[in-house]
Design an enzyme around this catalytic site. Structure first.
Site, PDB file in Angstrom:
ATOM      1  N   LYS A   1       6.270 -10.324   1.413  1.00 52.90           N
ATOM      2  CA  LYS A   1       7.253 -10.186   0.337  1.00 52.90           C
ATOM      3  C   LYS A   1       8.100 -11.435   0.211  1.00 52.90           C
ATOM      4  CE  LYS A   1       7.349  -5.229  -0.055  1.00 52.90           C
ATOM      5  NZ  LYS A   1       8.029  -3.978   0.242  1.00 52.90           N
TER       6      LYS A   1
ATOM      7  N   LYS B   1       1.699   0.269  -7.041  1.00 53.41           N
ATOM      8  CA  LYS B   1       2.733   0.173  -8.058  1.00 53.41           C
ATOM      9  C   LYS B   1       3.154  -1.275  -8.277  1.00 53.41           C
ATOM     10  CE  LYS B   1       6.782   0.420  -6.795  1.00 53.41           C
ATOM     11  NZ  LYS B   1       7.296  -0.866  -7.288  1.00 53.41           N
TER      12      LYS B   1
ATOM     13  N   LYS C   1      -6.219  -2.458  -3.829  1.00 56.79           N
ATOM     14  CA  LYS C   1      -5.594  -1.157  -3.675  1.00 56.79           C
ATOM     15  C   LYS C   1      -4.825  -0.758  -4.944  1.00 56.79           C
ATOM     16  CE  LYS C   1      -2.161   0.797  -0.610  1.00 56.79           C
ATOM     17  NZ  LYS C   1      -1.283   0.611   0.533  1.00 56.79           N
TER      18      LYS C   1
END
Ligand code: TRP
Length: 335
Positions: A114, A200, A197
Site C-alpha cells: 500500500k 474492491k 483476484k
C-alpha cells in the site's frame, strides 16, 4: 458446549460486499456459527485508514452489518458487533504497539504494497499500525481460531508473536490464536481480468459481482465476462482462467462439483453455460439483497441489534483489558 472460539472482522469500505467477500469469508462465517463460539465484527476503525467521508463511513457500517445479518448470521447463535463500539480495541492497540518493533511492523507486506501504491509519505501512520489494531481485535476475545484469507496470514503471525511476547513479559494473559485459513477452492477472480483476484480496490466495476446489485447489471456482467478461446466448458486454470472462474462460481453457489458441471455442458459452447451462471448468481443474491434492504429500512432496529452485540462483546473485552492493565502495572481507576 466447549466450542472453540473464533473472531473475525470485515471492513466497511464499500457499498456492498462482492462475491469474493461472500464466498471467501462471510458465507463460511455463517457455517462456523454452528460449530464455534463466534464473534464477528465490522472493523470500522480499520476502515478509516483510507479516510472515508463521515456520511460514507456511517452508511457503509450499517450496510456491512445489515449484510452480515442478511446472509444468515443469527444474533442468537453468534455475536455480531461494530469494532468502535467496544473501546477496548483502541486501548489494547496502544498497549500492543508499545510491544511492537518498528522493523517488525515495517515487514508487513500489505503495508509495503500500500505504501508503494500511495507513496511512502502519503501512507498514514494508521495504515502502518493497522496490523496491531487487528492483533488487539483478536487477543481481546481470547480467540482460539481466526478465519481469514491467506492474504492475512502474516498479520496473524504478528498477533501470535505479540501474544507470546506479552505472556512472557507480563505473565499468561492472552490465548495464542491459530489461523483458520478459509477455503482456497472458492478463490474468485475478476470477470474482466480472470487471473487477478476479484477485489474492491483493484478490479473495475465490470469485473466485480456485488451482492446488493440488481439482476440486470449482474446478468450483463456475467454474459460479458471474459472467457477464453475455444468452446469447451472445462476447468483449466492455466489456459482457461475465465471459464474456470465461472465454473468455480457455479460450483460454489450450487454445491455441484466442477467435473459434474463440465459433463453437463459437454459439446454446448459457452452461451448456455454463461446464462445458467447468470441466473444462479441472480437467484442466490436476490434474497440477500432483499433482506439487507429490509434491515436498512429500519435503522433503529438495526442499531438495536448492534447494541446488543456490542454489549456481549464488551463483557469479554472488558475482562481481558482489566487483566492487561493490571499486569502491565496500571493503577485501578476507582476503588
Ligand atoms: N485485516 C482484515 C482484512 O482486511 C480485517 C480484520 C480486521 C480482521 N481485524 C480482524 C480479520 C481480526 C480477522 C480478525 O481482511
Amino acid at each position: 458446549m466447549d466450542r472453540p472460539r473464533v473472531l473475525s472482522g470485515i471492513q466497511p469500505t464499500a457499498d456492498s460486499f462482492h462475491l469474493g467477500n461472500y464466498l471467501g469469508a462471510v458465507r463460511q462465517w455463517v457455517a462456523m456459527q454452528e460449530t464455534h463460539e463466534a464473534f464477528y465484527c465490522v472493523v470500522d476503525l480499520h476502515a478509516i485508514t483510507v479516510n472515508p467521508a463521515p456520511e460514507e463511513l456511517r452508511r457503509r457500517i450499517r450496510i456491512a452489518a445489515a449484510q452480515l445479518f442478511a446472509v444468515g448470521l443469527d444474533p442468537d447463535r453468534c455475536t455480531v458487533f461494530v469494532q468502535s463500539h467496544v473501546r477496548e480495541h483502541t486501548e489494547l492497540a496502544w498497549m500492543l504497539s508499545c510491544q511492537t518493533g518498528m522493523g517488525e511492523a515495517a515487514r508487513m507486506t500489505q503495508f509495503k504494497d500500500k505504501a508503494a501504491k500511495y507513496g511512502e509519505s502519503a501512507a498514514s501512520v494508521g495504515l502502518f499500525t493497522y496490523p496491531i489494531l487487528m492483533a488487539a481485535d483478536i487477543l481481546l476475545y481470547q480467540a482460539d481460531q481466526v478465519p481469514v484469507g491467506v492474504d492475512q496470514k502474516q498479520h496473524l503471525e504478528l498477533s501470535r508473536d505479540l501474544a507470546q511476547r506479552f505472556n512472557t513479559r507480563f505473565g499468561q494473559t492472552f490465548k495464542v490464536p491459530n489461523p483458520y485459513i478459509l477455503k482456497e477452492v472458492e478463490k474468485i477472480t475478476d470477470l474482466q481480468e480472470p487471473t487477478a483476484k476479484m477485489s474492491k480496490s483493484s478490479s473495475s466495476p465490470q469485473g466485480i459481482l456485488d451482492l446488493l446489485e440488481q439482476p440486470g447489471p449482474l446478468r450483463k456482467k456475467i454474459m460479458r465476462a471474459v472467457t477464453d478461446t475455444g468452446t469447451e466448458v472445462l476447468a483449466d486454470e492455466e489456459n482457461k482462467p475465465g471459464v474456470t472462474n465461472l465454473l468455480r462460481i457455479q460450483s460454489a453457489l450450487s454445491g455441484t462439483p466442477i467435473p459434474e458441471l463440465e459433463a453437463r455442458y459437454a459439446g454446448q459452447g459457452y452461451g448456455t453455460f454463461k446464462k445458467d451462471v447468470a441466473e444462479l448468481v441472480v437467484d442466490s443474491f436476490a434474497p440477500i439483497r432483499e433482506r439487507t434492504e429490509k434491515l436498512l429500512a429500519d435503522e433503529a432496529e438495526l442499531d438495536k441489534l448492534l447494541a446488543a452485540g456490542a454489549e456481549r462483546a464488551r463483557a469479554v473485552a472488558r475482562e481481558t483489558m482489566a487483566q492487561v492493565r493490571d499486569r502491565m502495572g496500571f493503577l485501578p481507576a476507582s476503588s
